[in-house]
Scaffold this motif. Structure first.
Motif, PDB file in Angstrom:
ATOM      1  N   GLU A 257      -4.777   0.689  -1.644  1.00 48.02           N
ATOM      2  CA  GLU A 257      -5.985   1.505  -2.090  1.00 48.02           C
ATOM      3  C   GLU A 257      -6.741   2.308  -0.797  1.00 48.02           C
ATOM      4  O   GLU A 257      -7.579   3.100  -1.002  1.00 48.02           O
ATOM      5  CB  GLU A 257      -6.887   0.762  -2.839  1.00 48.02           C
ATOM      6  CG  GLU A 257      -6.344   0.216  -4.228  1.00 48.02           C
ATOM      7  CD  GLU A 257      -7.211  -0.293  -5.119  1.00 48.02           C
ATOM      8  OE1 GLU A 257      -8.769  -0.206  -4.962  1.00 48.02           O
ATOM      9  OE2 GLU A 257      -7.102  -0.908  -6.210  1.00 48.02           O
ATOM     10  N   HIS A 258      -6.369   1.771   0.212  1.00 49.10           N
ATOM     11  CA  HIS A 258      -6.916   2.553   1.446  1.00 49.10           C
ATOM     12  C   HIS A 258      -6.364   3.823   1.821  1.00 49.10           C
ATOM     13  O   HIS A 258      -6.905   4.574   2.202  1.00 49.10           O
ATOM     14  CB  HIS A 258      -6.992   1.430   2.888  1.00 49.10           C
ATOM     15  CG  HIS A 258      -7.708   0.367   2.871  1.00 49.10           C
ATOM     16  ND1 HIS A 258      -7.174  -0.907   2.963  1.00 49.10           N
ATOM     17  CD2 HIS A 258      -8.986   0.281   2.750  1.00 49.10           C
ATOM     18  CE1 HIS A 258      -8.115  -1.503   2.719  1.00 49.10           C
ATOM     19  NE2 HIS A 258      -9.177  -1.170   2.685  1.00 49.10           N
ATOM     20  N   ILE A 259      -5.084   3.833   1.516  1.00 46.17           N
ATOM     21  CA  ILE A 259      -4.380   5.297   2.132  1.00 46.17           C
ATOM     22  C   ILE A 259      -3.889   5.835   0.880  1.00 46.17           C
ATOM     23  O   ILE A 259      -3.628   7.209   0.996  1.00 46.17           O
ATOM     24  CB  ILE A 259      -3.392   4.735   3.067  1.00 46.17           C
ATOM     25  CG1 ILE A 259      -2.290   4.179   2.610  1.00 46.17           C
ATOM     26  CG2 ILE A 259      -3.774   4.627   4.435  1.00 46.17           C
ATOM     27  CD1 ILE A 259      -1.258   3.937   3.564  1.00 46.17           C
ATOM     28  N   GLN A 260      -3.112   5.190  -0.141  1.00 48.64           N
ATOM     29  CA  GLN A 260      -2.580   6.067  -1.112  1.00 48.64           C
ATOM     30  C   GLN A 260      -3.345   7.037  -2.067  1.00 48.64           C
ATOM     31  O   GLN A 260      -2.659   7.971  -2.351  1.00 48.64           O
ATOM     32  CB  GLN A 260      -1.478   5.143  -2.076  1.00 48.64           C
ATOM     33  CG  GLN A 260      -2.325   4.785  -3.433  1.00 48.64           C
ATOM     34  CD  GLN A 260      -2.278   3.243  -3.319  1.00 48.64           C
ATOM     35  OE1 GLN A 260      -2.144   2.686  -2.473  1.00 48.64           O
ATOM     36  NE2 GLN A 260      -2.669   2.616  -4.406  1.00 48.64           N
ATOM     37  N   PRO A 261      -4.578   6.730  -2.192  1.00 45.51           N
ATOM     38  CA  PRO A 261      -5.311   7.703  -3.138  1.00 45.51           C
ATOM     39  C   PRO A 261      -5.109   9.050  -2.302  1.00 45.51           C
ATOM     40  O   PRO A 261      -5.104  10.272  -3.139  1.00 45.51           O
ATOM     41  CB  PRO A 261      -6.647   7.399  -3.113  1.00 45.51           C
ATOM     42  CG  PRO A 261      -6.569   5.893  -3.048  1.00 45.51           C
ATOM     43  CD  PRO A 261      -5.512   5.779  -2.170  1.00 45.51           C
ATOM     44  N   ASN A 262      -5.359   9.153  -0.987  1.00 43.66           N
ATOM     45  CA  ASN A 262      -5.142  10.681  -0.425  1.00 43.66           C
ATOM     46  C   ASN A 262      -4.006  11.112  -0.597  1.00 43.66           C
ATOM     47  O   ASN A 262      -3.860  12.281  -0.662  1.00 43.66           O
ATOM     48  CB  ASN A 262      -5.571  10.322   0.948  1.00 43.66           C
ATOM     49  CG  ASN A 262      -7.308  10.478   1.060  1.00 43.66           C
ATOM     50  OD1 ASN A 262      -8.025  10.668   0.106  1.00 43.66           O
ATOM     51  ND2 ASN A 262      -7.963  10.052   2.252  1.00 43.66           N
TER      52      ASN A 262
END
Length: 337
Positions: A257-262
């Motif tokens: 959830e740190h990088i994949q939303p963006n």
């Protein structure tokens, strides 16, 4: 017979100078342990001596949950681990991954063509590019070794040398540079006795009074990553993701959830092309390419054998089976070089 020209699609997406996303599958290709092997290691090797009764109870619950077939990350979220128990889990994790990491490094000293990533970086630098961005959730240093083998300078948020201190990107200058944004920390990051974070090269154990700085799954994961250097690293990773014209995801499961939303926002709202190569597509990756929101994608996973690949493309309604290995990084390079 499908008329899908996946080779041209792969070349078109690659021609946009992709941001590279490395997941655990990229390291598994070199024999690094995955989540299941790490879970077994933690159960067998985590030091529980001197823990309180409550901590022992939490640890035993964690072991029971794992034995019931729950995956490591979910199991750690179910355990209310104290700071001390978390510290011991981190040390046991570091011990396993570090030993495997060092073994890969020694193998690379004898094999100058060991890392397909080296050849990928070399090919990308055979253009006008002066900087390449890699974002990774991995603790290991295989990306750094691949850079070294290619002779490319790399930057991970610290100065150069053996005792490395934090440095801004503008402080490190070179004609060509690979930025490696390690959002969950690295095997060579430690909290020093002064409570700052430093990076120590060329060591194979945890120095006295130093603590490994890697973020394991669990309830303290998001609290830790709000602190430095994680906050700055994640910020720089977000900047790289926002600026990317294309994504190349290698062994990445889209579960962080740190990088994949963006990443998903770029793919779904900006139609940024994404290429995914992996042993097996994760459920999250399948959702990304099947829910109809991502317009430009090429996903390749292993088929029935290593010499078979299954290709999913935004240009085709149904998957295509190819009788050759193009799902690994080595195989993918044959499409673009």
């Amino acid at each position: 017979m499908s008329d899908l020209n996946f080779e041209k699609q792969a070349q078109d997406y690659y021609g946009k100078a992709p941001l590279i996303i490395l997941g655990s599958g990229a390291s598994a290709a070199h024999g690094m342990s995955g989540m299941w092997a790490l879970a077994n290691h933690l159960v067998a090797n985590t030091d529980t001596s001197g823990l309180s009764d409550a901590e022992i109870e939490a640890w035993e619950k964690f072991c029971r949950v794992l034995k019931d077939g729950v995956d490591l990350e979910s199991a750690l979220y179910q355990v209310a681990a104290t700071e001390e128990l978390t510290s011991r889990i981190i040390k046991a994790t570091w011990s396993l991954i570090s030993s495997e990491d060092i073994q890969v490094f020694h193998q690379s000293l004898q094999n100058q063509s060991m890392f397909p990533l080296s050849r990928l970086l070399r090919h990308m630098f055979d253009s006008s590019l002066s900087k390449i961005n890699i974002v990774t959730t991995n603790y290991d240093r295989l990306a750094e070794y691949a850079c070294d083998q290619e002779g490319a300078h790399h930057y991970t948020g610290f100065t150069h040398g053996f005792f490395r201190q934090r440095a801004e990107p503008s402080e490190i200058s070179s004609a060509r540079r690979v930025n490696i944004w390690k959002v969950h920390g690295s095997l060579d990051w430690f909290k020093s006795p002064l409570d700052d974070i430093v990076a120590l090269s060329n060591i194979q154990g945890i120095p006295a009074n130093y603590k490994p700085e890697i973020v394991t799954p669990g309830t303290q994961k998001y609290q830790t990553t709000h602190l430095e250097p994680y906050r700055s690293i994640i910020h720089n990773a977000d900047l790289a993701i926002t600026a990317a014209n294309s994504f190349l995801c290698i062994g990445y499961g889209f579960n962080d959830e740190h990088i994949q939303p963006n990443i998903m926002s770029k793919c779904q709202r900006r139609n940024t092309p994404v290429t995914i190569i992996t042993y097996t597509l994760s459920d999250a990756a399948r959702k990304l390419i099947h829910d109809g929101k991502t317009q430009n994608f090429l996903a390749i996973e292993r088929g029935a054998t290593d010499d078979h690949s299954i290709v999913y493309s935004s240009l085709a309604k149904t998957p295509v089976t190819v009788e050759k290995n193009i799902w690994s990084l080595e195989g993918y390079l044959s499409l673009i070089m």
